[in-house]
Write an enzyme that holds these catalytic residues in place. Structure first.
Site, PDB file in Angstrom:
ATOM      1  N   ASN A  43     -37.821  -7.341 -14.848  1.00  0.00           N
ATOM      2  CA  ASN A  43     -37.625  -8.630 -15.530  1.00  0.00           C
ATOM      3  C   ASN A  43     -38.850  -9.523 -15.376  1.00  0.00           C
ATOM      4  OD1 ASN A  43     -35.028  -7.912 -16.239  1.00  0.00           O
ATOM      5  ND2 ASN A  43     -34.027  -9.184 -14.696  1.00  0.00           N
ATOM      6  N   ARG A 374     -32.512  -1.574 -31.186  1.00  0.00           N
ATOM      7  CA  ARG A 374     -32.976  -0.707 -30.098  1.00  0.00           C
ATOM      8  C   ARG A 374     -32.072   0.518 -30.039  1.00  0.00           C
ATOM      9  NH1 ARG A 374     -36.485  -4.092 -27.290  1.00  0.00           N
ATOM     10  NH2 ARG A 374     -35.847  -6.276 -27.155  1.00  0.00           N
ATOM     11  N   ARG A 404     -39.154  -6.396 -29.423  1.00  0.00           N
ATOM     12  CA  ARG A 404     -40.182  -6.471 -28.396  1.00  0.00           C
ATOM     13  C   ARG A 404     -40.105  -5.315 -27.405  1.00  0.00           C
ATOM     14  NH1 ARG A 404     -43.364 -10.812 -27.346  1.00  0.00           N
ATOM     15  NH2 ARG A 404     -41.854 -12.325 -28.098  1.00  0.00           N
ATOM     16  N   HIS A 434     -31.819  -9.208 -36.292  1.00  0.00           N
ATOM     17  CA  HIS A 434     -31.160  -8.995 -35.006  1.00  0.00           C
ATOM     18  C   HIS A 434     -29.648  -8.805 -35.172  1.00  0.00           C
ATOM     19  CE1 HIS A 434     -30.064 -10.303 -30.759  1.00  0.00           C
ATOM     20  NE2 HIS A 434     -30.988  -9.392 -30.544  1.00  0.00           N
ATOM     21  N   TYR A 467     -23.996  -2.367 -20.459  1.00  0.00           N
ATOM     22  CA  TYR A 467     -24.032  -3.700 -21.057  1.00  0.00           C
ATOM     23  C   TYR A 467     -22.617  -4.110 -21.456  1.00  0.00           C
ATOM     24  CZ  TYR A 467     -29.161  -3.726 -21.696  1.00  0.00           C
ATOM     25  OH  TYR A 467     -30.516  -3.717 -21.502  1.00  0.00           O
ATOM     26  N   ARG A 568     -25.613 -16.160 -19.150  1.00  0.00           N
ATOM     27  CA  ARG A 568     -26.192 -15.273 -18.147  1.00  0.00           C
ATOM     28  C   ARG A 568     -27.560 -15.744 -17.675  1.00  0.00           C
ATOM     29  NH1 ARG A 568     -27.702 -10.494 -20.886  1.00  0.00           N
ATOM     30  NH2 ARG A 568     -29.867 -11.094 -20.682  1.00  0.00           N
ATOM     31  N   HIS A 595     -23.764  -9.194 -21.822  1.00  0.00           N
ATOM     32  CA  HIS A 595     -24.627  -9.269 -23.000  1.00  0.00           C
ATOM     33  C   HIS A 595     -23.910  -9.845 -24.220  1.00  0.00           C
ATOM     34  CE1 HIS A 595     -27.099  -7.417 -26.332  1.00  0.00           C
ATOM     35  NE2 HIS A 595     -28.060  -7.859 -25.549  1.00  0.00           N
TER      36      HIS A 595
END
Length: 690
Positions: A43, A374, A404, A434, A467, A568, A595
């Site tokens: 992270n 992703r 990203r 997204h 997740y 979060r 998530h």
């Protein structure tokens, strides 16, 4: 009265400290504590590559102009970041030292070049010769030569070498640790079968330095690890002759030239070598130059070898089949009759893959359209889509090339999918896609049927195991109509595409219109509160930093609306003195990554409930294609509301997000975080009832 806000980047560091606290918590299983250290490190790498790099670029502009975007001048935020990161590094080192002690209790030891047995020395020499040496190419450093290219995300050894009888200064070299090719961890032979010895690849190389540099005749070596984090921004050129995919490829190559944003090194490094590296990297006191312990690039410890006694996963951590799919009925047939809400990772992900597999084989299915942000490395989703195309279906995949750190992976998927006859879309200029959407069309009995799903998370079966997300499987005609509108825009983006998205009636969509509808919902709750009636809203998100929506929530709290939040990570709101109802906000950090994005508005008892792909951030609401679906089925609405209530209620360990708490807004308790366990029990109980 002036309004107060928490700077986005400082609150993100507070979130990452909560991850570190999981590693510090002795009630967490040892192998998971090591994994949390790896997550913390990974992270932080991304934070420096993106956020710190952005702050440094912002300093090139007038700070007064941009301070409002960051809530404080960038220079002040960078100073605070350095102070916090150094404190975190101290706690990290202390935690790792404690974990090493506990590992010893389990007879697990990390060996270095100086504490090997004779048998292990022979093994390490042979392992280096056979596996490692071909991947090791030292680069000698000289005062008057430019710094060689240093790869972002890689670990390096800085080596100081000299001869014992030499009167002159040491010579220096750097060696890239080839963990990408041979792995970071080496299991060593031991005489005690119950004992496990692990050696890091950099220590294997350190042990073999006399062999590597035998040509020069050095007899004294000092080797210490370091790494450089660089600006990861993709600078895309405006050449109209270049297509978007080519611009991404060029941007990835240019990323190699990114400016260093952080230099982390072993604090025992040879002082002259350290000064030489700092000079050659053009670092100054304003940069993040962070001394640390012996081990760096700790992200690899997310995959630490399984050397502990077998950890029996508690039943609360095992996925189970959703009751709607327990009896062997086709997924397609189930959702053509009823909506189904899957909650991962409690529910198995199989129905999502099975639905696409069924569509690939169904002769009546004509088309599949899906967004991909992703994908898993060996994606079963993409495999089903490829076979659908081979079976003559019209398959369209919106592949976000600007996801990203997945840009390169998505370019490869583009190259793989297009030759199969799949139409690959790359989005709208200057807008990331997204939204998590899928629509399948079939023609049967002279009727067109449409069904699919809307999700809060990526269509990735690997991350769905860890997740926490929600996915609505539905054949609701109105939702499918709106998904088709989104894909029509993605296929043929026009200047007036916003007017097309505005016609969506059952999806909240971004850019712009989700924000408008959220404000409408909040205003309605404010009216109810002012009238003395019940008014309540619950927001669950990964991040909350949009200034306009924060101010709107401040208005709600002043009016007396009950505002509850589960956020979060980034949380920029601060309770103000004139609030009639304080905002109640918590953060959940546990074994699963929370998530999901959920919005609940009481609405005079009608209870409007949405699942969404969008965080409450300006980038999501104004600069991305996002979608939120309203849950209309009474039973599913109750189920989702119950889950949110469990998370708000059963979290003794959840950190309260509030400016007045110490330690960067963190309430660090040692109690057990029960929300994920209780969510499992709730959903499992519903299964047994069915």
């Amino acid at each position: 009265m002036s309004l107060h806000f928490n700077p986005r980047d400082i609150t993100w560091l507070a979130f990452n400290e909560r991850v570190l606290q999981e590693a510090m918590d002795e009630k967490v299983p040892l192998h998971l504590r090591i994994r949390f250290l790896g997550i913390f490190s990974n992270n932080l790498d991304e934070f420096f590559r993106v956020r710190v790099a952005g702050l440094k670029r912002a300093m090139d502009f007038k700070e007064k102009v941009i301070a409002e975007s960051f809530y404080q001048p960038p220079s002040k935020i960078l100073q605070r970041i350095n102070e916090i990161v150094i404190r975190h590094q101290h706690n990290f080192d202390k935690t790792w030292k404690k974990i090493l002690s506990e590992m010893a209790d389990h007879k697990v030891f990390i060996k270095n070049a100086k504490n090997l047995t004779a048998q292990q020395k022979d093994f390490v020499r042979d392992y280096f010769d056979e596996v490692v040496e071909s991947n090791v190419i030292p680069i000698l450093l000289h005062e008057n030569t430019p710094m060689p290219y240093v790869r972002d995300k890689s670990l390096y050894l800085g080596v100081a070498m000299r001869k014992k009888d030499w009167q002159y200064q040491s010579n220096y070299a750097i060696i890239e640790i080839p963990s990408r090719f041979v792995g970071r961890f080496v299991l060593l032979p031991t005489e005690d079968p119950e004992e496990k010895n692990v050696m890091l690849l950099e220590d294997v190389i350190t042990f073999n330095l006399p062999h590597i540099f035998s040509y020069f005749g050095y007899d004294e070596f000092a080797a210490n690890a370091f790494k450089v984090t660089k600006d990861a921004e993709l600078d895309l050129d405006n050449d109209i002759k270049t297509n978007f995919a080519e611009k991404i490829e060029k941007g990835l190559k240019n990323r190699r030239k990114g400016k260093p944003t952080r230099f982390v090194f072993d604090k025992d490094m040879d002082k002259a070598l350290l000064e030489l590296l700092i000079r050659k990297l053009n670092l100054t006191k304003k940069d993040s130059i962070i001394p640390g312990g012996k081990i760096h690039n700790f992200k690899h410890f997310m995959d630490f070898p399984d050397v502990f006694e077998k950890y029996e996963k508690p039943v609360e951590r095992t996925s189970f089949t959703h009751p709607a799919f327990e009896y062997g009925e086709r997924v397609t047939d189930v959702i053509l009759k009823n909506d189904v809400l899957l909650s991962f990772p409690y529910h198995k992900y199989n129905p999502v893959i099975d639905l696409l597999r069924e569509a690939a084989m169904d002769p009546d299915v004509k088309s599949i359209q899906i967004t991909a942000y992703r994908l898993a490395s060996s994606s079963k989703i993409s495999n089903a889509l490829i076979y659908a195309a081979r079976n003559g279906k019209e398959v369209t995949v919106m592949l976000e090339l600007q996801a990203r750190f997945d840009e390169e992976s998505n370019l490869k998927w583009k190259e793989m999918l297009e030759p199969e006859g799949i139409t690959v879309l790359v989005g709208i200029p200057n807008k990331k896609v997204h939204a998590k959407l899928c629509v399948i069309k079939k023609r049967a009995h002279n009727k067109t049927l449409q069904y699919g799903f809307v999700s809060t998370g990526n269509f990735n079966e690997k991350t769905a195991r860890i997740y926490g997300d929600h996915l609505l499987m539905t054949s609701d005609r109105n939702i499918m109509a709106d998904i088709n509108k989104v894909f029509n825009v993605l296929k043929k983006p026009k200047e007036d595409y916003l007017s097309v998205l505005r016609t969506c009636k059952n999806l909240m969509v971004c850019p712009q219109f989700m924000r408008e509808k959220i404000v409408h919902h909040i205003d309605r709750e404010i009216e109810e509160a002012k009238a003395g009636r019940k008014a309540e809203m619950i927001i669950k998100a990964n991040s909350f930093s949009d200034r306009a929506l924060i101010i709107k929530l401040y208005d709600a709290a002043k009016a007396g609306v009950v505002v509850k939040m589960i956020v979060r990570g980034i949380y920029c709101a601060v309770n103000q003195k004139d609030f009639k109802e304080k905002i109640k906000a918590i953060s959940i950090v546990d074994e699963y990554l929370e998530h999901a994005r959920v919005m609940y508005f009481y609405n005079k008892g009608a209870e409007d409930l949405y699942i969404s792909s969008a965080d409450w951030m300006t980038r999501n609401l104004d600069y991305r294609i996002e979608a939120a679906a309203k849950i209309t089925d009474k039973d599913l609405k109750k189920e989702l509301k119950d889950i949110i209530d469990i998370q708000l209620r059963d979290n003794v360990k959840a950190r309260i997000l509030d400016k007045n708490l110490s330690n960067e807004y963190i309430s660090n308790t040692k109690e057990e975080c029960r929300s994920q366990i209780e969510t499992y029990k709730y959903l499992k109980a519903k299964t047994s009832v069915k």
